[in-house]
Design a protein around this motif. Structure first.
Motif, PDB file in Angstrom:
ATOM      1  N   ILE A  14       0.873  -1.173   0.000  1.00  0.00           N
ATOM      2  CA  ILE A  14       0.000   0.000   0.000  1.00  0.00           C
ATOM      3  C   ILE A  14       0.910   1.222   0.000  1.00  0.00           C
ATOM      4  O   ILE A  14       1.681   1.422   0.940  1.00  0.00           O
ATOM      5  CB  ILE A  14      -0.929   0.012   1.227  1.00  0.00           C
ATOM      6  N   ASP A  17      -1.851   6.806   1.714  1.00  0.00           N
ATOM      7  CA  ASP A  17      -2.438   6.825   3.054  1.00  0.00           C
ATOM      8  C   ASP A  17      -3.642   5.897   3.130  1.00  0.00           C
ATOM      9  O   ASP A  17      -4.387   5.743   2.167  1.00  0.00           O
ATOM     10  CB  ASP A  17      -2.882   8.245   3.416  1.00  0.00           C
ATOM     11  N   MET A  18      -3.813   5.282   4.279  1.00  0.00           N
ATOM     12  CA  MET A  18      -4.969   4.419   4.522  1.00  0.00           C
ATOM     13  C   MET A  18      -6.003   5.233   5.291  1.00  0.00           C
ATOM     14  O   MET A  18      -6.126   5.110   6.503  1.00  0.00           O
ATOM     15  CB  MET A  18      -4.555   3.160   5.280  1.00  0.00           C
ATOM     16  N   THR A  19      -6.708   6.065   4.550  1.00  0.00           N
ATOM     17  CA  THR A  19      -7.720   6.936   5.148  1.00  0.00           C
ATOM     18  C   THR A  19      -9.054   6.682   4.478  1.00  0.00           C
ATOM     19  O   THR A  19      -9.139   5.949   3.486  1.00  0.00           O
ATOM     20  CB  THR A  19      -7.334   8.421   4.975  1.00  0.00           C
ATOM     21  N   ASN A  22      -9.331   6.814   0.673  1.00  0.00           N
ATOM     22  CA  ASN A  22      -8.797   5.724  -0.153  1.00  0.00           C
ATOM     23  C   ASN A  22      -9.397   4.370   0.200  1.00  0.00           C
ATOM     24  O   ASN A  22      -9.056   3.364  -0.418  1.00  0.00           O
ATOM     25  CB  ASN A  22      -7.274   5.638   0.023  1.00  0.00           C
ATOM     26  N   ALA A  23     -10.266   4.337   1.177  1.00  0.00           N
ATOM     27  CA  ALA A  23     -10.731   3.067   1.754  1.00  0.00           C
ATOM     28  C   ALA A  23     -11.416   2.148   0.742  1.00  0.00           C
ATOM     29  O   ALA A  23     -11.145   0.950   0.721  1.00  0.00           O
ATOM     30  CB  ALA A  23     -11.653   3.324   2.946  1.00  0.00           C
ATOM     31  N   GLN A  26      -8.834   0.626  -1.677  1.00  0.00           N
ATOM     32  CA  GLN A  26      -7.925  -0.261  -0.951  1.00  0.00           C
ATOM     33  C   GLN A  26      -8.633  -1.522  -0.502  1.00  0.00           C
ATOM     34  O   GLN A  26      -8.053  -2.607  -0.530  1.00  0.00           O
ATOM     35  CB  GLN A  26      -7.306   0.467   0.241  1.00  0.00           C
ATOM     36  N   LYS A  27      -9.885  -1.400  -0.100  1.00  0.00           N
ATOM     37  CA  LYS A  27     -10.646  -2.584   0.313  1.00  0.00           C
ATOM     38  C   LYS A  27     -10.711  -3.578  -0.837  1.00  0.00           C
ATOM     39  O   LYS A  27     -10.428  -4.765  -0.651  1.00  0.00           O
ATOM     40  CB  LYS A  27     -12.053  -2.197   0.752  1.00  0.00           C
ATOM     41  N   VAL A  47       2.948   3.779   4.171  1.00  0.00           N
ATOM     42  CA  VAL A  47       1.729   4.453   4.636  1.00  0.00           C
ATOM     43  C   VAL A  47       2.124   5.594   5.580  1.00  0.00           C
ATOM     44  O   VAL A  47       2.689   5.365   6.635  1.00  0.00           O
ATOM     45  CB  VAL A  47       0.777   3.463   5.342  1.00  0.00           C
ATOM     46  N   ILE A  50      -2.838   6.862   8.653  1.00  0.00           N
ATOM     47  CA  ILE A  50      -3.888   5.846   8.731  1.00  0.00           C
ATOM     48  C   ILE A  50      -4.915   6.333   9.735  1.00  0.00           C
ATOM     49  O   ILE A  50      -4.575   6.827  10.803  1.00  0.00           O
ATOM     50  CB  ILE A  50      -3.323   4.456   9.112  1.00  0.00           C
ATOM     51  N   GLY A  54      -8.912   3.065   7.723  1.00  0.00           N
ATOM     52  CA  GLY A  54      -7.783   2.224   7.327  1.00  0.00           C
ATOM     53  C   GLY A  54      -7.554   1.091   8.310  1.00  0.00           C
ATOM     54  O   GLY A  54      -7.277  -0.045   7.920  1.00  0.00           O
TER      55      GLY A  54
END
Length: 105
Positions: A14, A17-19, A22-23, A26-27, A47, A50, A54
């Motif tokens: 990844i 950012d895992m926010t 972007n969820a 990314q999921k 990353v 998060i 995330g």
């Protein structure tokens, strides 16, 4: 392209950012990667941020892997990821070694 052994781990990195922003993307990427094999290695070293969304994705992938009899492992944690896992006191639940880079020690 080299063929992988049947039980070789699928690795996904990844890079953003895992926010919550972007969820959704990314999921889908994480679920697709989990479906592609028995073992999934998740590299989160890039990353920078998060949030709860995330973190929930990480929990979802771990839970889904257990449900399917597969393995999902975080193999590289950024500082932001380590802080969130520590904040929620979930290191033991995740079961992945939290490696701290030497320059941070």
């Amino acid at each position: 392209m080299a063929t992988r052994k049947k039980n070789a781990a699928k690795r996904i990195a990844i890079g953003e950012d895992m926010t919550i922003y972007n969820a959704a993307a990314q999921k889908q990427a994480l679920i697709d990667a989990l479906a592609a094999g028995q073992r999934l290695e998740i590299d989160l070293s890039a990353v920078g941020e998060i949030d709860t969304a995330g973190f929930q994705l990480l929990m979802l992938v771990k839970r889904e892997a257990r449900r399917l009899g597969k393995e999902a492992q975080i193999v590289a944690h950024s500082e932001a990821v380590r802080e969130v896992i520590d904040f929620y006191n979930m290191a033991a639940e995740f079961g992945d070694p939290l490696l701290i880079p030497a320059h941070k020690a």
